[in-house]
Write a protein that holds these residues in place. Sequence first.
Motif, PDB file in Angstrom:
ATOM      1  N   MET A 155      24.377  48.334  48.479  1.00  0.00           N
ATOM      2  CA  MET A 155      25.567  47.508  48.954  1.00  0.00           C
ATOM      3  C   MET A 155      25.355  46.297  49.322  1.00  0.00           C
ATOM      4  O   MET A 155      24.231  45.758  49.640  1.00  0.00           O
ATOM      5  N   ILE A 156      26.451  45.398  49.181  1.00  0.00           N
ATOM      6  CA  ILE A 156      26.618  43.919  49.314  1.00  0.00           C
ATOM      7  C   ILE A 156      26.481  43.600  50.639  1.00  0.00           C
ATOM      8  O   ILE A 156      27.510  44.087  51.342  1.00  0.00           O
ATOM      9  N   LYS A 157      25.510  42.769  51.185  1.00  0.00           N
ATOM     10  CA  LYS A 157      25.935  42.390  52.530  1.00  0.00           C
ATOM     11  C   LYS A 157      25.486  41.076  52.685  1.00  0.00           C
ATOM     12  O   LYS A 157      25.812  40.504  53.906  1.00  0.00           O
ATOM     13  N   GLY A 158      25.285  40.238  51.542  1.00  0.00           N
ATOM     14  CA  GLY A 158      24.939  38.854  51.717  1.00  0.00           C
ATOM     15  C   GLY A 158      25.244  38.254  50.144  1.00  0.00           C
ATOM     16  O   GLY A 158      24.567  38.842  49.390  1.00  0.00           O
TER      17      GLY A 158
ATOM     18  N   GLU B  13      36.119  45.395  42.767  1.00  0.00           N
ATOM     19  CA  GLU B  13      35.849  46.898  43.014  1.00  0.00           C
ATOM     20  C   GLU B  13      34.555  47.325  42.437  1.00  0.00           C
ATOM     21  O   GLU B  13      33.955  47.940  42.878  1.00  0.00           O
ATOM     22  N   ASP B  14      34.149  46.723  41.116  1.00  0.00           N
ATOM     23  CA  ASP B  14      33.137  47.096  40.379  1.00  0.00           C
ATOM     24  C   ASP B  14      31.875  46.399  41.123  1.00  0.00           C
ATOM     25  O   ASP B  14      30.729  46.972  41.234  1.00  0.00           O
ATOM     26  N   PHE B  15      31.923  45.173  41.459  1.00  0.00           N
ATOM     27  CA  PHE B  15      31.170  44.366  42.233  1.00  0.00           C
ATOM     28  C   PHE B  15      30.636  45.307  43.709  1.00  0.00           C
ATOM     29  O   PHE B  15      29.570  45.473  43.970  1.00  0.00           O
ATOM     30  N   LEU B  16      31.551  45.708  44.175  1.00  0.00           N
ATOM     31  CA  LEU B  16      31.463  46.493  45.559  1.00  0.00           C
ATOM     32  C   LEU B  16      30.556  47.665  45.439  1.00  0.00           C
ATOM     33  O   LEU B  16      29.734  48.166  46.055  1.00  0.00           O
ATOM     34  N   ARG B  17      30.913  48.226  44.061  1.00  0.00           N
ATOM     35  CA  ARG B  17      30.175  49.508  43.532  1.00  0.00           C
ATOM     36  C   ARG B  17      28.716  49.436  43.369  1.00  0.00           C
ATOM     37  O   ARG B  17      28.080  50.565  43.235  1.00  0.00           O
TER      38      ARG B  17
END
Length: 218
Positions: A1-4, A213-217
């Motif tokens: 998961m991207i948090k920063g 969307e791909d980035f968040l996955r």
Amino acid sequence: MIKGVIFDVDGTLFDSMGAWHDSGYNVLKSLGIDADKRIGDIFFSMTMDEVVDYIKENFSVNESRDFLKNGIHNQVEYAYRNEIELKPGVMRILDWMKDSKIPATIATSTDRFLIEIGLARLGIEDYFDEIYTATEVGKGKNYPDIFQLAMDKMGTKPEETWLFEDGLYSMITAKAYGMPVVGVYDKVSHDDQEAIKQVADIYLEDLRDLNFEDFLRR
């Protein structure tokens, strides 16, 4: 998961690597020293102090360290104040991150005053929580210290902190530290692109191609 997210600046946010690439060569030329113009490839991964060290150690230069540093800075500062532009697609990414409440910091080998000049001129200074420079940290991006400081600021861990970067050496450092990487194409590092594609988790020839969307996955 991207948090920063941590952003490099030159060659990633700013289309400015050409100004940096030739600055050391131009200073040497002004002193009557016939250096190979490709010396910019050597300087690419160095801090300003390391560039000056290299010049003093490898060329017959009597001028002081401050003289050499100021000569390089003066050339680049003019470009920052008058010429450099954002790479296409930067605003789309920054606006999306702001809307998504994903914190962003800067980790750069460029001195703070130049970065601040460029950010203010281009109107994007408010998108970043903090700026970290290799000069202030005391180590270049071939060490992870600058990335850890940025993560400390954002309260994130390596595996949830993405680096946007055009420099292969910095990507290798980040990957070894457990960080995912978006490799950004820049013409100055053209010869490194095949290696960058192998290192990067996402490779972008154009920042406008980033699929959120791909980035968040990831």
